[in-house]
Write a protein that holds these residues in place. Structure first.
Motif, PDB file in Angstrom:
ATOM      1  N   GLU A   1      43.923  30.807  33.171  1.00  0.00           N
ATOM      2  CA  GLU A   1      44.905  29.805  33.557  1.00  0.00           C
ATOM      3  C   GLU A   1      45.094  29.783  35.072  1.00  0.00           C
ATOM      4  O   GLU A   1      45.175  28.718  35.687  1.00  0.00           O
ATOM      5  CB  GLU A   1      46.249  30.071  32.878  1.00  0.00           C
ATOM      6  CG  GLU A   1      47.312  29.027  33.224  1.00  0.00           C
ATOM      7  CD  GLU A   1      48.639  29.279  32.552  1.00  0.00           C
ATOM      8  OE1 GLU A   1      49.509  28.394  32.644  1.00  0.00           O
ATOM      9  OE2 GLU A   1      48.809  30.351  31.941  1.00  0.00           O
TER      10      GLU A   1
ATOM     11  N   VAL B   1      52.827  29.860  37.509  1.00  0.00           N
ATOM     12  CA  VAL B   1      52.357  30.489  36.274  1.00  0.00           C
ATOM     13  C   VAL B   1      53.342  31.600  35.947  1.00  0.00           C
ATOM     14  O   VAL B   1      53.671  32.413  36.814  1.00  0.00           O
ATOM     15  CB  VAL B   1      50.941  31.071  36.428  1.00  0.00           C
ATOM     16  CG1 VAL B   1      50.549  31.856  35.176  1.00  0.00           C
ATOM     17  CG2 VAL B   1      49.926  29.969  36.688  1.00  0.00           C
TER      18      VAL B   1
ATOM     19  N   LEU C   1      53.752  32.960  41.095  1.00  0.00           N
ATOM     20  CA  LEU C   1      53.783  33.827  39.923  1.00  0.00           C
ATOM     21  C   LEU C   1      55.245  34.183  39.696  1.00  0.00           C
ATOM     22  O   LEU C   1      55.916  34.634  40.620  1.00  0.00           O
ATOM     23  CB  LEU C   1      52.981  35.111  40.152  1.00  0.00           C
ATOM     24  CG  LEU C   1      51.500  34.961  40.502  1.00  0.00           C
ATOM     25  CD1 LEU C   1      50.888  36.343  40.714  1.00  0.00           C
ATOM     26  CD2 LEU C   1      50.759  34.211  39.410  1.00  0.00           C
TER      27      LEU C   1
ATOM     28  N   PHE D   1      50.414  36.282  32.359  1.00  0.00           N
ATOM     29  CA  PHE D   1      49.608  35.068  32.422  1.00  0.00           C
ATOM     30  C   PHE D   1      48.152  35.375  32.101  1.00  0.00           C
ATOM     31  O   PHE D   1      47.701  36.523  32.130  1.00  0.00           O
ATOM     32  CB  PHE D   1      49.705  34.417  33.805  1.00  0.00           C
ATOM     33  CG  PHE D   1      49.376  35.365  34.932  1.00  0.00           C
ATOM     34  CD1 PHE D   1      48.062  35.653  35.272  1.00  0.00           C
ATOM     35  CD2 PHE D   1      50.393  35.974  35.660  1.00  0.00           C
ATOM     36  CE1 PHE D   1      47.767  36.531  36.293  1.00  0.00           C
ATOM     37  CE2 PHE D   1      50.108  36.852  36.697  1.00  0.00           C
ATOM     38  CZ  PHE D   1      48.784  37.134  37.009  1.00  0.00           C
ATOM     39  N   SER D   2      47.418  34.323  31.812  1.00  0.00           N
ATOM     40  CA  SER D   2      45.979  34.419  31.580  1.00  0.00           C
ATOM     41  C   SER D   2      45.246  34.214  32.899  1.00  0.00           C
ATOM     42  O   SER D   2      45.579  33.303  33.661  1.00  0.00           O
ATOM     43  CB  SER D   2      45.548  33.354  30.564  1.00  0.00           C
ATOM     44  OG  SER D   2      44.197  33.030  30.701  1.00  0.00           O
TER      45      SER D   2
ATOM     46  N   LYS E   1      54.607  35.056  34.274  1.00  0.00           N
ATOM     47  CA  LYS E   1      54.081  36.329  33.795  1.00  0.00           C
ATOM     48  C   LYS E   1      54.596  36.615  32.390  1.00  0.00           C
ATOM     49  O   LYS E   1      55.753  36.303  32.097  1.00  0.00           O
ATOM     50  CB  LYS E   1      54.533  37.460  34.727  1.00  0.00           C
ATOM     51  CG  LYS E   1      53.990  37.389  36.139  1.00  0.00           C
ATOM     52  CD  LYS E   1      54.542  38.568  36.943  1.00  0.00           C
ATOM     53  CE  LYS E   1      54.034  38.593  38.361  1.00  0.00           C
ATOM     54  NZ  LYS E   1      54.590  39.726  39.131  1.00  0.00           N
TER      55      LYS E   1
END
Length: 233
Positions: free
Chosen positions: A121, A113, A92, A117-118, A115
C-alpha cells in the motif's frame, strides 16, 4: 538487469524518498521496499534529523510519521515545505481520529497510511504521489489525478473542485474533508467535524441533489446523487 522503475518513464534518475519514523526497524523495512522498486531511499529517526536530511537529500517525497520524539510530523512538513513546497508527503499515523488525518491533509500533506500498514500500500500511494510532482506530471493526460463521484470532481494536484462543471471554492480544511469523504465513498465516517460538514453541504449540495448525507447515530457518508426524477442511490 534491474527492473524498470516508474521514474524511468519521466526521468533518467530514480525517484528519491526520505522515510521518517522513530522505529529504526520500520524505517529500514520501508526503505528496503522502496529500493526494491528501483527507487532511492534514506531514513531519519526524528524531526530535526528529517529536516536536515531533506535539505541535503532533496527527496521527491517524504514518508513521515506524525508522532516523532522531538517535532511532530506536521511541523516537520512545514519546515520542509518552507524550502521545497513541491515535496510530496505521505503521513504514517497510528491515530484513529478522522480529525487528525484531515488536519494533516489540510496542513499540506498529500496522503496518509494508518499503522499497521501494508508495504504494498505504501508503494502504491507513493507511486501516485510522485506522479503529481513537476517531473512526474510530464506527459500525463489531464484528469489522471482527479477523484470523481457522479458530477463531482476533485483535482488533487490543482486542489480544485467542480460539480457539474461549475467551480466550488473550498478552504484548505473543507478541501481536505471532501478529499477524505471521496476517498471513502459510500462509507460512513463517524468522527468528522460537524461544522465543516455543514460548510461543505452549503457549497457542494447547494441547489443540487444532495450527495452528503447524515447517517443518524453513526456519522456522514458521500454518495453520487441520483439523476433527477429517480430515488437516492
Amino acid at each position: 538487469m534491474a527492473a524498470m522503475s516508474v521514474s524511468s518513464l519521466n526521468s533518467t534518475e530514480p525517484w528519491r524518498f526520505l522515510v521518517v519514523d522513530d522505529e529504526p526497524d520500520l524505517v529500514e523495512v520501508v526503505c528496503g521496499a522502496l529500493r526494491h522498486e528501483g527507487w532511492e531511499a534514506v531514513g531519519a529517526h526524528n524531526g530535526r534529523e528529517a529536516v536536515s536530511a531533506a535539505a541535503i537529500w532533496r527527496p521527491d517525497a517524504v514518508v513521515l510519521d506524525m508522532m516523532l520524539p522531538d517535532l511532530d510530523g506536521m511541523e516537520v512538513m512545514r519546515r520542509i515545505h518552507a524550502a521545497r513546497p513541491e515535496v510530496r508527503v505521505l503521513f504514517l499515523t497510528a491515530r484513529d481520529a478522522v480529525e487528525d488525518r484531515i488536519a494533516g491533509i489540510a496542513a499540506g500533506g498529500d496522503d496518509y497510511v494508518a499503522k499497521p500498514f501494508s508495504l504494498d500500500e505504501v508503494v502504491v500511494r507513493l507511486r501516485s504521489l510522485v506522479r503529481r510532482t513537476p517531473r512526474g506530471r510530464a506527459g500525463r493526460a489531464p484528469g489522471e489525478d482527479c477523484l470523481v463521484l457522479g458530477d463531482l470532481v476533485l483535482d488533487e494536484a490543482a486542489r480544485e473542485v467542480t460539480r457539474g462543471g461549475e467551480p466550488i471554492e473550498l478552504s484548505p480544511k473543507e478541501f481536505a474533508l471532501l478529499w477524505f469523504l471521496m476517498r471513502h465513498p459510500r462509507q460512513v465516517q463517524a468522527h468528522v467535524v460537524e461544522l465543516y460538514i455543514s460548510y461543505l453541504r452549503k457549497k457542494v449540495d447547494a441547489g443540487r441533489p444532495a450527495m452528503i448525507h447524515t447517517v443518524r447515530g453513526a456519522g456522514y457518508v458521500i454518495k453520487a446523487a441520483a439523476p433527477v426524477g429517480l430515488g437516492a442511490p
